[in-house]
Write an enzyme that holds these catalytic residues in place. Structure first.
Site, short mmCIF file in Angstrom:
data_model
loop_
_atom_site.label_atom_id
_atom_site.label_comp_id
_atom_site.label_asym_id
_atom_site.label_seq_id
_atom_site.Cartn_x
_atom_site.Cartn_y
_atom_site.Cartn_z
N TYR A 1 -44.53 -46.70 57.22
CA TYR A 1 -43.30 -46.69 56.41
C TYR A 1 -42.96 -48.12 56.01
O TYR A 1 -42.79 -48.98 56.87
CB TYR A 1 -42.13 -46.08 57.20
N LYS B 1 -25.49 -21.89 29.60
CA LYS B 1 -26.81 -21.50 29.10
C LYS B 1 -27.57 -22.60 28.38
O LYS B 1 -28.72 -22.87 28.71
CB LYS B 1 -26.70 -20.27 28.20
N ARG C 1 -41.19 -43.80 46.80
CA ARG C 1 -39.79 -43.46 46.50
C ARG C 1 -39.19 -44.50 45.55
O ARG C 1 -39.85 -45.47 45.21
CB ARG C 1 -39.04 -43.32 47.82
N GLN D 1 -14.47 -24.10 20.45
CA GLN D 1 -14.15 -22.69 20.29
C GLN D 1 -13.50 -22.26 21.61
O GLN D 1 -14.18 -22.12 22.62
CB GLN D 1 -15.44 -21.88 20.03
N ALA E 1 -51.56 -56.23 67.14
CA ALA E 1 -51.32 -54.78 67.19
C ALA E 1 -50.34 -54.43 68.30
O ALA E 1 -50.29 -55.10 69.33
CB ALA E 1 -52.65 -54.06 67.43
N ARG F 1 -25.74 -13.52 30.66
CA ARG F 1 -26.97 -12.87 31.11
C ARG F 1 -27.86 -13.79 31.94
O ARG F 1 -28.80 -13.35 32.59
CB ARG F 1 -27.74 -12.33 29.88
N ASP G 1 -29.76 -21.76 21.89
CA ASP G 1 -30.65 -21.10 22.86
C ASP G 1 -32.01 -20.75 22.26
O ASP G 1 -32.69 -19.87 22.77
CB ASP G 1 -29.97 -19.86 23.46
N ALA H 1 -23.09 -23.57 20.48
CA ALA H 1 -23.36 -23.85 21.89
C ALA H 1 -22.15 -23.61 22.77
O ALA H 1 -21.94 -24.27 23.78
CB ALA H 1 -23.82 -25.31 22.03
N SER I 1 -52.10 -52.81 63.86
CA SER I 1 -51.63 -51.43 63.88
C SER I 1 -50.49 -51.22 64.86
O SER I 1 -50.31 -51.99 65.81
CB SER I 1 -52.80 -50.51 64.26
C1 UD1 Z 1 -27.85 -13.61 18.23
C2 UD1 Z 1 -27.77 -12.80 16.93
C3 UD1 Z 1 -28.99 -11.87 16.85
C4 UD1 Z 1 -30.26 -12.71 16.92
C5 UD1 Z 1 -30.28 -13.60 18.18
C6 UD1 Z 1 -31.43 -14.55 18.11
C7 UD1 Z 1 -25.41 -12.44 16.39
C8 UD1 Z 1 -24.29 -11.46 16.38
N1 UD1 Z 1 -26.56 -12.02 16.90
O1 UD1 Z 1 -27.78 -12.70 19.31
O2 UD1 Z 1 -28.97 -11.17 15.61
O3 UD1 Z 1 -31.40 -11.85 16.92
O4 UD1 Z 1 -29.06 -14.36 18.26
O5 UD1 Z 1 -31.59 -15.28 19.29
O6 UD1 Z 1 -25.25 -13.53 15.91
N2 UD1 Z 1 -22.12 -18.57 20.73
C9 UD1 Z 1 -20.97 -19.30 20.54
N3 UD1 Z 1 -19.77 -18.66 20.53
C10 UD1 Z 1 -19.67 -17.31 20.65
C11 UD1 Z 1 -20.86 -16.55 20.84
C12 UD1 Z 1 -22.07 -17.22 20.86
O7 UD1 Z 1 -21.02 -20.52 20.40
O8 UD1 Z 1 -18.55 -16.80 20.61
C13 UD1 Z 1 -23.41 -19.29 20.75
C14 UD1 Z 1 -24.16 -19.13 22.05
O9 UD1 Z 1 -23.85 -20.21 22.94
C15 UD1 Z 1 -25.62 -19.16 21.62
C16 UD1 Z 1 -25.57 -18.66 20.19
O10 UD1 Z 1 -24.23 -18.73 19.76
O11 UD1 Z 1 -26.14 -20.47 21.63
C17 UD1 Z 1 -26.06 -17.21 20.04
O12 UD1 Z 1 -25.29 -16.38 20.88
P1 UD1 Z 1 -25.94 -15.28 21.81
O13 UD1 Z 1 -24.86 -14.65 22.62
O14 UD1 Z 1 -27.11 -15.84 22.52
O15 UD1 Z 1 -26.41 -14.22 20.71
P2 UD1 Z 1 -27.59 -13.18 20.84
O16 UD1 Z 1 -27.11 -12.00 21.59
O17 UD1 Z 1 -28.81 -13.84 21.33
MG MG Z 2 -29.15 -15.67 22.20
#
Ligand code: UD1
Ligand code: MG
Length: 455
Positions: free
Chosen positions: A366, A23, A333, A73, A423, A16, A103, A10, A405
């Site tokens: 109100y 994300k 509310r 990371q 009223a 994108r 994701d 994550a 009213s």
């Molecule tokens: C990745 C897979 C692809 C697969 C797809 C499925 C790789 C190289 N590719 O591509 O084969 O079909 O998922 O959905 O693994 N993340 C990190 N650190 C990083 C990069 C990514 O934590 O340095 C996390 C992202 O937050 C995400 C997950 O890893 O939750 C996947 O990364 P993402 O960039 O979405 O990979 P895809 O291009 O979807």
């Molecule tokens: Mg992905």
């Protein structure tokens, strides 16, 4: 039983998505994607969960709390690099490790369990969860040899024209023998189109070491949708909503048009309740049995008890007790509490106010910062004047009061039981039990004067 560990990826920014929000925090059916993931993962009962965070680390930690351990990371160098960060918690431990992306919010715990079972049955060092995609664009492709044994995963950007046509995709979810995983990770490089450490490269490395690699294909591609952009986010929401609506229908809730009914994950609804078209029910809302939620109502973080009827209204952080009815076009509310059998009619706004049993607030009114007893009738166009420009003040009304009213009730005010407010009054002083209060200028009729007016 063998120990199970889970690594949730994550740390990515989600370029994108073109968003300020990281994300994995984008909501699907009202819940951040990574929240769906951790809930499903917990259902599979791992002994340890490690979440890799980076972009938006603090926000992701806030969301997941102490249900997981964290590794940071610092630089997002790829999914393989992300998994390496978990070494400090997991390296050297015996057991099976599930790696899952933050994701892929639609994966179910049943599918994850099947993946574990398959992995164990095959005695594999790695098992990839795969699916058949009608449109495999942007996913990694599963390359098998002529007898169907998995050889490697190729990313879209690295694929040959022939590989691009393959429709079996990598869902980004895997089971690994934990020790084999961390050994193999030391061997991955960045020789690919994106210059990243791909986790997917591990398949070839394990194979070269003579290890068994398996692939378990789920039947349901929809479950494995990876959300990388807003198009996939909308698609994931559509699928999740359909799943949620189907669950409620199975539980005895009627939907007039499920395709246009938007119910968040976690909402509870009792049986024989009818939900009309275009309704949105969000957050931690609980709806009772035999309720009718009229078309285009929106209900957020509220409680609606049994047998209530809501007509085309907006209800936020409010409570509606049994047998009451609300709307059309009412706005409840935060901290509005509507008593049993009470009636809230059209164009009525209620904020931080308790409305007693059987009390009627029927039209264009109100009510703010108030406590109303039972059997009160509030006429049309009444304003609870609760704000003096600086502070809010409260109005308290006893049982069986009649408010005529077009009245202004200027708080702070106490109107005792069995009294009547005429009223058109502007009430600035308390009213005693049983009194009639009239607070308006006397009418003067000027005989024959109408013809002297200039119009
Ligand atoms: C990745 C897979 C692809 C697969 C797809 C499925 C790789 C190289 N590719 O591509 O084969 O079909 O998922 O959905 O693994 N993340 C990190 N650190 C990083 C990069 C990514 O934590 O340095 C996390 C992202 O937050 C995400 C997950 O890893 O939750 C996947 O990364 P993402 O960039 O979405 O990979 P895809 O291009 O979807
Ligand atoms: Mg992905």
């Amino acid at each position: 039983m063998e120990k199970r560990y889970t690594i949730i990826l994550a740390a990515g920014k989600g370029t994108r998505m073109k968003s300020k929000l990281y994300k994995v925090l984008h909501p699907v059916a009202g819940k951040p994607m990574v929240e769906h993931i951790i809930e499903r993962v917990i259902e599979t009962k791992p002994s340890e969960i490690v979440t890799v965070v980076g972009h938006g680390a603090e926000k992701v930690k806030e969301q997941l709390g102490d249900r997981t351990e964290y590794v940071v990371q610092e630089e997002q160098l790829g999914t393989g690099h992300a998994v390496m960060q978990a070494a400090e918690f997991l390296k050297g431990k015996k057991g099976t490790t599930l790696v899952i992306s933050g994701d892929t919010p639609l994966l179910t715990s049943q599918t994850i369990d099947h993946l574990f079972d398959y992995h164990q049955g095959k005695k594999a060092s790695a098992t990839i969860l795969t699916a058949h995609a009608d449109d495999p664009t942007s996913y990694g492709r599963i390359i098998r040899d002529h007898v169907g044994i998995v050889e490697k995963i190729v990313e879209q950007k690295d694929a040959t024209p022939e590989e691009i046509r393959i429709q079996e995709i990598n869902t980004g979810t895997y089971c690994f023998d934990n020790e084999a995983l961390f050994d193999a990770l030391e061997k991955i490089g960045t020789n690919n189109a994106q210059g990243e450490y791909y986790l997917t490269d591990i398949i070839e490395i394990l194979k070269a070491d003579g290890k068994t690699v398996a692939a378990y294909q789920t039947e349901d591609f929809e479950e494995s949708i990876g959300v990388n952009d807003r198009l996939a986010l909308a698609e994931a929401n559509r699928i999740m909503r359909r799943r949620i609506n189907q669950m409620h229908m199975v539980n005895g809730v009627s939907f007039i048009d499920p395709a246009t009914t938007y119910i968040d994950a976690g909402v509870e609804i009792g049986s024989d309740t009818i939900i009309e078209a275009g309704v949105q029910i969000q957050g931690k809302t609980v709806i009772g049995s035999d309720v009718v939620i009229g078309a285009h109502s929106k209900i957020v973080d509220s409680i609606v008890e049994d047998n209530v009827e809501i007509k085309q209204s907006v209800i936020e952080e409010a409570i509606v007790r049994k047998n009451a009815d609300v709307g059309p076009y009412a706005h409840l509310r935060p901290q509005a509490e509507i008593g049993e059998k009470a009636h809230i009619g059209n164009f009525v706004e209620i904020k931080k106010a308790k409305i007693g049993e059987n009390t009627k607030v029927g039209h264009l009114t109100y009510v703010g910062d108030a406590v109303l007893g039972e059997d009160i009738n509030v006429g049309c166009g009444v304003v609870f004047v609760n704000y003096d420009g600086k502070n809010k003040h409260q109005t308290v009304i006893g049982d069986h009061v009649f408010i005529g009213s077009s009245t202004n009730l200027v708080a702070p005010l106490m109107i005792e039981k069995n009294s009547v407010v005429a009223a058109g009054s502007t009430i600035t002083e308390d009213v005693k039990e049983g009194d009639l209060a009239i607070g308006r200028a006397r009418q003067v009729n000027k005989s024959g004067y109408a013809s002297h007016l200039p119009f």
